[in-house]
Design an enzyme around this catalytic site. Structure first.
Site, PDB file in Angstrom:
ATOM      1  CD  GLU A 181      -2.146  72.523  21.016  1.00 18.36           C
ATOM      2  OE1 GLU A 181      -1.801  73.456  21.770  1.00 18.36           O
ATOM      3  OE2 GLU A 181      -2.713  72.716  19.922  1.00 18.36           O
ATOM      4  CG  HIS A 182      -5.198  73.520  25.143  1.00 17.67           C
ATOM      5  ND1 HIS A 182      -5.205  74.734  25.790  1.00 17.67           N
ATOM      6  CD2 HIS A 182      -5.122  73.806  23.827  1.00 17.67           C
ATOM      7  CE1 HIS A 182      -5.150  75.703  24.909  1.00 17.67           C
ATOM      8  NE2 HIS A 182      -5.110  75.170  23.692  1.00 17.67           N
TER       9      HIS A 182
ATOM     10  CG  HIS B 117      -7.450  73.630  19.826  1.00 20.59           C
ATOM     11  ND1 HIS B 117      -8.233  74.759  19.715  1.00 20.59           N
ATOM     12  CD2 HIS B 117      -6.309  74.028  20.468  1.00 20.59           C
ATOM     13  CE1 HIS B 117      -7.596  75.785  20.255  1.00 20.59           C
ATOM     14  NE2 HIS B 117      -6.442  75.367  20.722  1.00 20.59           N
TER      15      HIS B 117
ATOM     16  CD  GLU C  51      -6.629  72.987  29.693  1.00 21.73           C
ATOM     17  OE1 GLU C  51      -6.446  73.732  28.700  1.00 21.73           O
ATOM     18  OE2 GLU C  51      -6.321  73.309  30.859  1.00 21.73           O
TER      19      GLU C  51
ATOM     20  CD  GLU D  78      -6.990  79.013  21.871  1.00 19.95           C
ATOM     21  OE1 GLU D  78      -6.426  78.754  20.790  1.00 19.95           O
ATOM     22  OE2 GLU D  78      -6.677  78.455  22.955  1.00 19.95           O
TER      23      GLU D  78
END
Length: 239
Positions: free
Chosen positions: A68-69, A65, A143, A165
């Protein structure tokens, strides 16, 4: 095009009609790198490109994750702080995203404009294969996670885009229930872990582990490329 023919370095393995999409499907494999390409060719001018990687997880640190960012935070050819945000503002795209799953990571884009479509592919391919994470360790801190000191209380805390998040995700009872159900049903698989990242485990991720994950999985032989629409097949394969 004929089965077993070689086109721009790709061997055509299979051709089959797909009536549901009024299309013809071409399955290719790149001879040198073994990268796989599935091209669904039809008369739809909304062209789609996606590159995906098999990225199985062994823990809940949120590696796929965060990566990915991170790969969309600048690359060799596009050394900007956030090329993704620039595309979101200025591209003629009809779709622009990236997604993480327990066993794969996907980077899909779409556009009805041929030049814009090539540009989107160019930015995304450079991002996944030549990200700035190798030269800028601050990307992981931005990130993923980092330490922060409150200017008033002087207390130390964690922060970061994915960390924040996932804190939000873990405050949602339905999300927590789904994670627990999946983990309980498949305890000996990648689904036992949270690919998004558990806030309690994300701060355990370090730069070396982050880089090694990219080296291990983000290469052509582990890639599956999907193309759709009325584009020129050989032109796109050549690109």
């Amino acid at each position: 095009m004929k089965v077993d023919g070689v086109y721009e370095g790709f061997k055509l393995q299979k051709i089959q009609p797909v009536q549901e999409a009024n299309a013809k499907a071409y399955t290719f494999e790149h001879i040198e790198t073994r990268a796989k390409v599935f091209y669904l060719s039809n008369q739809d001018d909304n062209k789609v490109f996606a590159i995906s990687f098999r990225t199985p997880i062994k823990n809940s640190k949120g590696l796929p994750h965060i990566l990915e960012h991170a790969v969309l935070c600048g690359s060799k050819k596009y050394p900007l702080k956030a090329p993704f945000n620039e595309l979101a503002k200025g591209s003629l795209k009809t779709y622009l995203n990236a997604m993480t799953f327990p066993e794969r990571t996907m980077y899909p884009v779409a556009s009805r404009n041929p030049k814009d479509f090539i540009n989107l592919m160019d930015v995304y391919l450079d991002a996944v294969f030549f990200p700035a994470i190798y030269t800028d360790p601050l990307i992981l801190q931005q990130e993923g996670w980092r330490y922060e000191v409150d200017s008033k209380t002087k207390e130390l805390s964690y922060n970061g885009v994915v960390y924040s998040e996932m804190k939000g995700n873990y405050s949602n009872p339905e999300s927590v229930l789904w994670d627990k159900l999946q983990s309980g049903l498949y305890p000996d698989t990648v689904y036992a872990y949270d690919s998004g990242g558990d806030p309690n485990e994300i701060p355990q991720l370090n730069q070396q582990e982050f880089i090694e994950f990219h080296k291990q999985y983000y290469h052509p032989s582990n890639a599956y490329i999907y193309l759709y629409g009325d584009g020129n097949i050989q032109e796109h394969l050549r690109y």
